[in-house]
Design an enzyme around this catalytic site. Sequence first.
Site, PDB file in Angstrom:
ATOM      1  N   TYR A  53      50.084  -3.624 -23.899  1.00 33.83           N
ATOM      2  CA  TYR A  53      50.781  -4.208 -22.658  1.00 33.83           C
ATOM      3  C   TYR A  53      50.828  -4.367 -21.084  1.00 33.83           C
ATOM      4  CZ  TYR A  53      54.566  -5.484 -25.672  1.00 33.83           C
ATOM      5  OH  TYR A  53      54.621  -6.485 -26.987  1.00 33.83           O
ATOM      6  N   GLY A 219      67.088 -20.034 -24.720  1.00 31.81           N
ATOM      7  CA  GLY A 219      67.870 -19.618 -23.456  1.00 31.81           C
ATOM      8  C   GLY A 219      68.491 -20.790 -22.211  1.00 31.81           C
TER       9      GLY A 219
END
Length: 322
Positions: A53, A219
């Site tokens: 990441y 969302g």
Amino acid sequence: MDYVNLGRSGLKVSPLCLGTMNFGPQTTEDDSFAIMDRALEVGINFFDTADVYGWKMGEGITENIVGRWFAQGGERREKTVIATKFNGRMSEWPNDGLQSALHIRRACEASLKRLQTDYIDIYQAHHIDRTTPLDEWWEAIEVLRRQGKIIYAGSSNYAGWHIAKSQSYAERRGLFGLVSEQTHFNLLTRTPELELLPACEDFGIGVIPWSPLAGGLLGGVLRKIDKGRSAADHMVKQLEKHRDKIERYEKLCDELGEEPAFVALAWLLKQRAVVAPIIGPRTLEQLDGALRTLEIDLDESALAQLDEIFPGHRTAPEDYAW
């Protein structure tokens, strides 16, 4: 916060897992610290990260941010169940990726250093590695456990038969085996219902869904566009593919009086073997909003309507055979 066991283990985790993938690339270090502090304040003790990441090869940007947050003290490390992942390529050299015993050892040492901790609570394979024998994999994992550098082992992006095979190898060696599986699972992506979820349930492996909002489609994307907010190009393309379902979904959420994102997360918490969906807030406001999920209890009527909009799967083989 009502904590739950991670699979068949005695480990207690929050029913929402704080994903840190945005820390560095999209969220500043100061804001990342504030989000992690707030997570602990409201009782979220389960954090997920990975060595790759930050998306700059070998730099471990996100793990370093989490490590510097731990280093502030205040029992931050002691209160946090930290899960990280290995498998991704960390350099151009041939053994700096995948899951050989050599790479697992090196990757673990590097993550421990970046995270500024003596041990990792859950050490997860980020993907299946078809080139490394499972006996080698489990031996490397067990060495780390005996050394006290990791406590539990987990997987990510495994198929149901990978879970079964991995557990059979672990049992043959007299090991505890996998405690968790991270998988791509949401209202739009329900393939895990065929074999992965039943396998995890049978073996007592806790499921941690990633991308619970389908990249933003679940969302409230239509509401955002209606208000003049832009959407990423890839999301616009996916929206056109699923527009009818998303329109029906957002209408149902309006009838329920709830935000679409929180309904999608609440639905996941009703599914077999699911322990904690991964939320990836970029801001404190997004984190605080996600807590509403834990107050939503979808009834049978709402669940049936969601299944009608987003048809799922029965357990294999009945889904496609008699």
